[in-house]
Design a protein around this motif. Sequence first.
Motif, short mmCIF file in Angstrom:
data_model
loop_
_atom_site.label_atom_id
_atom_site.label_comp_id
_atom_site.label_asym_id
_atom_site.label_seq_id
_atom_site.Cartn_x
_atom_site.Cartn_y
_atom_site.Cartn_z
N GLY A 1 0.81 -1.21 0.00
CA GLY A 1 0.00 0.00 0.00
C GLY A 1 0.84 1.26 0.00
O GLY A 1 0.52 2.24 -0.69
N ALA A 2 1.95 1.26 0.75
CA ALA A 2 2.84 2.43 0.76
C ALA A 2 3.45 2.64 -0.62
O ALA A 2 3.59 3.77 -1.09
N VAL B 1 -9.96 10.02 -4.39
CA VAL B 1 -10.16 8.57 -4.33
C VAL B 1 -9.88 8.04 -2.93
O VAL B 1 -10.66 7.25 -2.37
N PHE B 2 -8.77 8.49 -2.33
CA PHE B 2 -8.44 8.03 -0.98
C PHE B 2 -9.46 8.53 0.05
O PHE B 2 -9.79 7.82 1.00
N THR B 3 -9.96 9.75 -0.15
CA THR B 3 -10.97 10.27 0.78
C THR B 3 -12.25 9.45 0.72
O THR B 3 -12.83 9.09 1.75
N VAL B 4 -12.71 9.14 -0.50
CA VAL B 4 -13.92 8.33 -0.66
C VAL B 4 -13.69 6.93 -0.10
O VAL B 4 -14.56 6.36 0.57
N ALA B 5 -12.51 6.36 -0.38
CA ALA B 5 -12.21 5.02 0.12
C ALA B 5 -12.18 5.00 1.65
O ALA B 5 -12.68 4.05 2.28
N ASP B 6 -11.60 6.04 2.26
CA ASP B 6 -11.56 6.11 3.72
C ASP B 6 -12.96 6.23 4.32
O ASP B 6 -13.21 5.79 5.44
N ALA B 7 -13.88 6.85 3.57
CA ALA B 7 -15.24 7.01 4.07
C ALA B 7 -16.08 5.74 3.89
O ALA B 7 -16.83 5.35 4.79
#
Length: 213
Positions: A55-56, A85-91
Amino acid sequence: MSFSSDVVGASKDAVGTKRLLIIEIWVFILGNLIAGLSKGLTQLVAGRLISGVGGAGLLSLSSILVSQLTNERQRGAYLNLINLVFTVADAIGPLVGGGFSKSGNWRWIFLFNAPFGPVSSFRATLAKLDLMGMTTLIATLAFLVVALNLGGQAYPWNSPTIIGMFCAAAVSFIAFIVAENYAHLPVAPMYLFIQWQWRNVPLIISTLGFILF
C-alpha cells in the motif's frame, strides 16, 4: 510507510514505474490473501505488514506516475483526484468492513481485493530489483519500530523480547550494508554516506533522526 516509500523511490528507476506499480499491487494483494486466510493472530499481523508495504508503494508510485505524465499546470488537478479517491475510500471502507464483520465474514475485508490483481511476467523485473537490500532494510526498520513502540509499555526495556528485537534490527542492518555493497542496483548506494560530495544525505538523515528522537 515512509521507509517503504524510500525503497520504492530508489527501485522505480531500475525497473520502470509501470512494472514496479504492478509488483506493488501484487504485494498488496498477497498480504491481503495471507491476512484473509490466516489461522491465527501471527499470520494476520504478517499479512497486514506485507499489504502495508504494498500500500505504501502504491501511494508513492501513483504520485510519481502523475508527475511523469503531466506538466506543472495539470499536476495539481490529477493529484487532487488521487486524494479524492483516498478520501472516498476512507469514508466507504469502514462501512463495508463493518458490514463484513457484523455478518461474520470478516475475511472478505481482505479477500475482496484479490480478483483485481493484474497479470504480468516479473522474471526480468525481479532480476533488476535489489530484493536482498529491500528485505533487510524493511526488516531493520520493522524490528526497530516495534521495539521502540513496545519497550517501556507492553514489555520492560530490559526484557528478552525488546533486547532480542534490537539485536535483530542490528543484524538486519549489518546484512543490509553487506547486501548494498554487492547489489548491481542498490536501494541505498553506500557512496551516498561516505563520499564528501554527497555529504547532504547523511547530514539530513542525522538532523531528522535528532528531531524525531
